[in-house]
Design a protein around this motif. Structure first.
Motif, PDB file in Angstrom:
ATOM      1  N   LEU A  37       0.805  -1.218   0.000  1.00  0.00           N
ATOM      2  CA  LEU A  37       0.000   0.000   0.000  1.00  0.00           C
ATOM      3  C   LEU A  37       0.844   1.278   0.000  1.00  0.00           C
ATOM      4  N   PRO A  38       1.955   1.349   0.756  1.00  0.00           N
ATOM      5  CA  PRO A  38       2.790   2.558   0.674  1.00  0.00           C
ATOM      6  C   PRO A  38       3.338   2.792  -0.726  1.00  0.00           C
ATOM      7  N   ASP A  39       3.727   1.727  -1.406  1.00  0.00           N
ATOM      8  CA  ASP A  39       4.283   1.874  -2.746  1.00  0.00           C
ATOM      9  C   ASP A  39       3.244   2.418  -3.718  1.00  0.00           C
ATOM     10  N   ILE A  40       2.008   1.933  -3.630  1.00  0.00           N
ATOM     11  CA  ILE A  40       0.956   2.428  -4.517  1.00  0.00           C
ATOM     12  C   ILE A  40       0.722   3.926  -4.288  1.00  0.00           C
ATOM     13  N   ALA A  41       0.685   4.334  -3.014  1.00  0.00           N
ATOM     14  CA  ALA A  41       0.471   5.748  -2.710  1.00  0.00           C
ATOM     15  C   ALA A  41       1.586   6.608  -3.279  1.00  0.00           C
ATOM     16  N   GLU A  42       2.824   6.131  -3.169  1.00  0.00           N
ATOM     17  CA  GLU A  42       3.955   6.881  -3.723  1.00  0.00           C
ATOM     18  C   GLU A  42       3.907   6.892  -5.251  1.00  0.00           C
ATOM     19  N   ARG A  43       3.613   5.749  -5.830  1.00  0.00           N
ATOM     20  CA  ARG A  43       3.629   5.620  -7.284  1.00  0.00           C
ATOM     21  C   ARG A  43       2.625   6.557  -7.951  1.00  0.00           C
ATOM     22  N   PHE A  44       1.468   6.719  -7.307  1.00  0.00           N
ATOM     23  CA  PHE A  44       0.426   7.555  -7.901  1.00  0.00           C
ATOM     24  C   PHE A  44       0.266   8.891  -7.181  1.00  0.00           C
ATOM     25  N   ASN A  45       1.206   9.179  -6.262  1.00  0.00           N
ATOM     26  CA  ASN A  45       1.200  10.449  -5.534  1.00  0.00           C
ATOM     27  C   ASN A  45      -0.182  10.722  -4.935  1.00  0.00           C
ATOM     28  N   ALA A  46      -0.653   9.764  -4.168  1.00  0.00           N
ATOM     29  CA  ALA A  46      -1.999   9.838  -3.604  1.00  0.00           C
ATOM     30  C   ALA A  46      -1.970   9.417  -2.138  1.00  0.00           C
ATOM     31  N   ARG A  47      -3.083   9.655  -1.459  1.00  0.00           N
ATOM     32  CA  ARG A  47      -3.224   9.252  -0.058  1.00  0.00           C
ATOM     33  C   ARG A  47      -4.237   8.115   0.051  1.00  0.00           C
ATOM     34  N   TRP A  48      -4.007   7.270   1.039  1.00  0.00           N
ATOM     35  CA  TRP A  48      -5.018   6.298   1.429  1.00  0.00           C
ATOM     36  C   TRP A  48      -5.952   6.970   2.421  1.00  0.00           C
ATOM     37  N   LEU A  49      -7.253   6.936   2.162  1.00  0.00           N
ATOM     38  CA  LEU A  49      -8.248   7.565   3.017  1.00  0.00           C
ATOM     39  C   LEU A  49      -8.865   6.523   3.945  1.00  0.00           C
ATOM     40  N   ALA A  50      -8.831   6.811   5.231  1.00  0.00           N
ATOM     41  CA  ALA A  50      -9.332   5.874   6.241  1.00  0.00           C
ATOM     42  C   ALA A  50     -10.410   6.551   7.073  1.00  0.00           C
ATOM     43  N   ALA A  51     -11.060   5.780   7.934  1.00  0.00           N
ATOM     44  CA  ALA A  51     -12.156   6.326   8.741  1.00  0.00           C
ATOM     45  C   ALA A  51     -12.370   5.500   9.986  1.00  0.00           C
ATOM     46  N   ASP A  52     -12.984   6.124  10.965  1.00  0.00           N
ATOM     47  CA  ASP A  52     -13.525   5.421  12.124  1.00  0.00           C
ATOM     48  C   ASP A  52     -14.997   5.135  11.816  1.00  0.00           C
ATOM     49  N   TYR A  53     -15.271   3.952  11.302  1.00  0.00           N
ATOM     50  CA  TYR A  53     -16.635   3.590  10.935  1.00  0.00           C
ATOM     51  C   TYR A  53     -17.425   3.194  12.188  1.00  0.00           C
ATOM     52  N   GLU A  54     -18.731   3.389  12.121  1.00  0.00           N
ATOM     53  CA  GLU A  54     -19.606   3.025  13.234  1.00  0.00           C
ATOM     54  C   GLU A  54     -20.761   2.173  12.726  1.00  0.00           C
ATOM     55  N   ALA A  55     -21.315   1.375  13.629  1.00  0.00           N
ATOM     56  CA  ALA A  55     -22.489   0.573  13.290  1.00  0.00           C
ATOM     57  C   ALA A  55     -23.604   1.499  12.813  1.00  0.00           C
ATOM     58  N   GLY A  56     -24.165   1.179  11.665  1.00  0.00           N
ATOM     59  CA  GLY A  56     -25.185   2.018  11.032  1.00  0.00           C
ATOM     60  C   GLY A  56     -24.677   2.729   9.803  1.00  0.00           C
TER      61      GLY A  56
END
Length: 307
Positions: free
Chosen positions: A236-255
């Motif tokens: 995953l770090p290599d993909i982000a570097e290769r395409f100059n992008a960020r991985w977007l994450a979240a604190d998901y909740e039930a619902g």
């Protein structure tokens, strides 16, 4: 919670995220944008088209999602997967051995159950998807429900979904539903920012170069022109570097429900929950019933079905 506000009041990722032995650098991490379902279906559809995803906060009744989580783990309790003495809705993983044969059989039974079908086809979700797809929505019969133990190296590599659904329309929508709270450190889905355009280019390149493949190979994620299992990469770090992008994450909740494009690149990270909670989620696919349907997805999910 793994997402906190810093001194300037800006929300940032607190815990590092890793998968397949690689940690994603902080500068390559970002936050998924929340969407209130109350903004209306047109605005939701516009965000989906612009971002390749829409994270719908509290679309489903939280208590009902928690109850379903408890029901699932009650049926998996005899496998040794769950630690005794806790509310099963917490999903605390046991430390001892697990009967994996029994666990696998139970999961195949659960995804065929009326309770799971009812959860995936609950009226509020069906009505929403009908409106979102501007017609009668078709829920694919092949539906996946997964649990991930804490402290294991299991994580879904980076991919886009159309690789596995080439036998029908490309106008698909995946609904990823956390069954319980899934803060980022539990390994929920992460999305490569803006990658739905990249996925379209990758798919166009594949189609342009697939002329020598048979029709059966052309729709398979396991043909000679695809990486192992249809994945783009485990790094995953290599993909982000290769395409100059960020991985977007979240604190998901039930619902919560996340809808994403069949072209957006996404993955999962390790479950590093300190309280040893099992991550439980389901991913299901919708399309307009009038569009061509991939016949391979008209059967229940089975382990090793090569999809």
């Amino acid at each position: 919670m793994s997402i906190v506000a810093n001194a300037a009041g800006v929300e940032v990722m607190q815990s590092p995220l890793a998968a397949h032995g690689k940690t994603i650098p902080a500068e390559r991490l970002g936050l998924l944008t929340q969407t209130d379902p109350a903004i209306g279906i047109r605005a939701i559809r516009r965000r989906y088209e612009e971002d390749g995803y829409v994270w719908l906060k509290g679309l489903l009744p939280r208590a009902e999602v928690i109850d379903f989580r408890r029901w699932v783990f009650a049926r998996l309790a005899d496998t040794g997967l769950l630690a005794p003495g806790y509310d099963l809705a917490l999903g605390i993983a046991a430390v001892g051995s697990v009967d994996w044969n029994l666990a696998n059989r139970m999961m195949m039974s659960l995804v065929r159950s009326a309770a799971y079908e009812g959860f995936c086809a609950q009226p509020k979700l069906v009505r929403f998807m009908d409106a979102f797809l501007q017609g009668i929505s078709y829920l694919h019969k092949r539906k996946l429900m997964r649990y991930v133990q804490p402290g294991t190296a299991m994580a879904t590599p980076a991919h886009y979904d159309l690789v596995y659904l080439r036998g029908g329309t490309s106008r698909l929508v995946t609904a990823w539903i956390p069954i319980g709270d899934i803060p980022a450190e539990m390994g929920g889905l992460v999305y490569l920012e803006g990658s739905h355009a990249l996925g379209r280019r990758m798919e166009a390149d594949f189609q342009a170069n697939s002329g020598t493949l048979s029709p059966e190979e052309r729709i398979s994620a396991y043909n000679s022109q695809m990486a192992e299992g249809g994945w783009i990469s485990k790094d995953l770090p290599d993909i982000a570097e290769r395409f100059n992008a960020r991985w977007l994450a979240a604190d998901y909740e039930a619902g919560d429900v996340v809808l994403h494009s069949p072209y957006i690149i996404h993955a999962a990270t390790n479950n590093e929950d300190r309280t040893r909670r099992l991550r439980l989620s389901t991913d299901i696919r919708y399309q307009n019933v009038d569009d061509e349907i991939d016949a391979r997805w008209s059967n229940h999910w089975s382990l090793g079905d090569m999809l």
